[in-house]
Design an enzyme around this catalytic site. Structure first.
Site, PDB file in Angstrom:
ATOM      1  N   HIS A   1      -1.246   0.417   7.037  1.00 13.63           N
ATOM      2  CA  HIS A   1      -1.946   0.790   5.803  1.00 13.63           C
ATOM      3  C   HIS A   1      -1.739   2.261   5.475  1.00 13.63           C
ATOM      4  O   HIS A   1      -1.859   3.134   6.338  1.00 13.63           O
ATOM      5  CB  HIS A   1      -3.441   0.491   5.897  1.00 13.63           C
TER       6      HIS A   1
ATOM      7  N   CYS B   1       0.817  -1.209   0.000  1.00 10.64           N
ATOM      8  CA  CYS B   1       0.000   0.000   0.000  1.00 10.64           C
ATOM      9  C   CYS B   1       0.854   1.264   0.000  1.00 10.64           C
ATOM     10  O   CYS B   1       0.430   2.298  -0.530  1.00 10.64           O
ATOM     11  CB  CYS B   1      -0.964   0.005   1.183  1.00 10.64           C
TER      12      CYS B   1
ATOM     13  N   ASP C   1      -7.576   5.136  -2.107  1.00  9.18           N
ATOM     14  CA  ASP C   1      -7.284   3.968  -1.267  1.00  9.18           C
ATOM     15  C   ASP C   1      -7.173   2.723  -2.149  1.00  9.18           C
ATOM     16  O   ASP C   1      -8.085   2.407  -2.917  1.00  9.18           O
ATOM     17  CB  ASP C   1      -8.404   3.793  -0.237  1.00  9.18           C
TER      18      ASP C   1
END
Length: 283
Positions: free
Chosen positions: A122, A20, A137
């Site tokens: 994250h 991520c 995202d």
């Protein structure tokens, strides 16, 4: 009037393994500028410099003299210092939102261009593209469009839920300098705003909300979230390959030099900027 960047298209990356941080950096820049190996190289360089500084300080260098990286895990999770170094390549500055210099962004966030959000392992970015705000995202199938009012409410709710937010300032790339034949990294895609909206609506109608494993409760529950469309983590075998590749990249950096004699040592504090301890809000 200045033309739309990247032909009016949006660049989005969907979640791959624990990459991520890679997805976050690339969506800030709006193009496949960095790979996990690029960030691993930056992490290795940071580790080497930190060890060097500690060796020039007291003899009790602690964990910084260990072989373990303090800037990347074997699973592919990177520190904020790595993201900062990557964006510095493009003359972009990463500033904690609670820093005094970022106070105008707290009052009028819609006047900025990008925010990076982090909690536990994250990362994701919220980015203004061609005058419109989107949530990039990587757990979502497509960028989620934000109104200016919703942007402010969303950032406030993230802060209230314990997320760490960073402001990104500087001269953002106007165009992705990578040819179309090189612009695919396996998890990136170019979407028109209309396609992004269509995918979002389709997912919201047909899919359950994205499962974030231990991150499920980290997004504010009072805010609507996008559905995830067929986004699965890599298999255990692929994760093992990633860990091995990152470990090999870290091994490329030279071992730290031997410590100087005790009589020549001087008390030096490390300039490393530690991440803030982030506490989850207890409901």
């Amino acid at each position: 009037m200045e033309g739309a960047s990247n032909g009016g298209m949006l660049y989005h990356e969907v979640q791959e393994s624990k990459l991520c941080a890679v997805h976050c950096v690339n969506t800030v820049l709006q193009g496949p500028f960095f790979s996990e190996f690029d960030l691993a190289a930056l992490a290795s360089d940071l580790d080497s410099k930190e060890r060097q500084m500690m060796l020039q300080g007291t003899a009790s260098a602690g964990d910084f003299l260990s072989e373990e990286s303090h800037n990347v895990s074997l699973g592919g999770d990177f520190s904020i210092q790595v993201l900062q170094k990557a964006l510095e390549v493009w003359d972009l500055q990463v500033i904690p939102l609670d820093c005094p210099v970022a106070e105008p962004a707290q009052i009028d966030p819609e006047l900025e261009n990008a925010f990076i959000c982090h909690l536990h392992d994250h990362w994701f970015c919220i980015r203004k593209v061609n005058g419109e705000w989107y949530n990039f995202d990587s757990l979502y199938a497509a960028p989620q469009h934000f109104s200016k009012f919703y942007l402010s409410a969303y950032l406030d709710s993230l802060k209230g839920s314990g997320w760490s937010i960073f402001l990104v300032r500087g001269n953002f790339p106007k165009e992705c300098p990578i040819s179309s034949s090189e612009a695919s990294n396996g998890y990136g895609q170019w979407l028109s705003p209309e396609d992004a909206e269509r995918i979002t609506k389709s997912c919201n109608l047909t899919q359950a909300p994205p499962q974030r494993n231990n991150m499920t409760r980290q997004h504010p529950e009072e805010l609507p979230s996008l559905a995830e469309a067929d986004l699965q983590l890599l298999s255990d075998m692929e994760d093992e390959d990633l860990r091995a590749a990152i470990a090999a990249s870290l091994m490329d950096s030279p071992p730290p030099p031997p410590p100087p004699p005790a009589t020549a040592s001087a008390e030096v504090s490390t300039p490393k900027t530690e991440n803030k301890d982030i506490e989850e809000k207890t409901e």
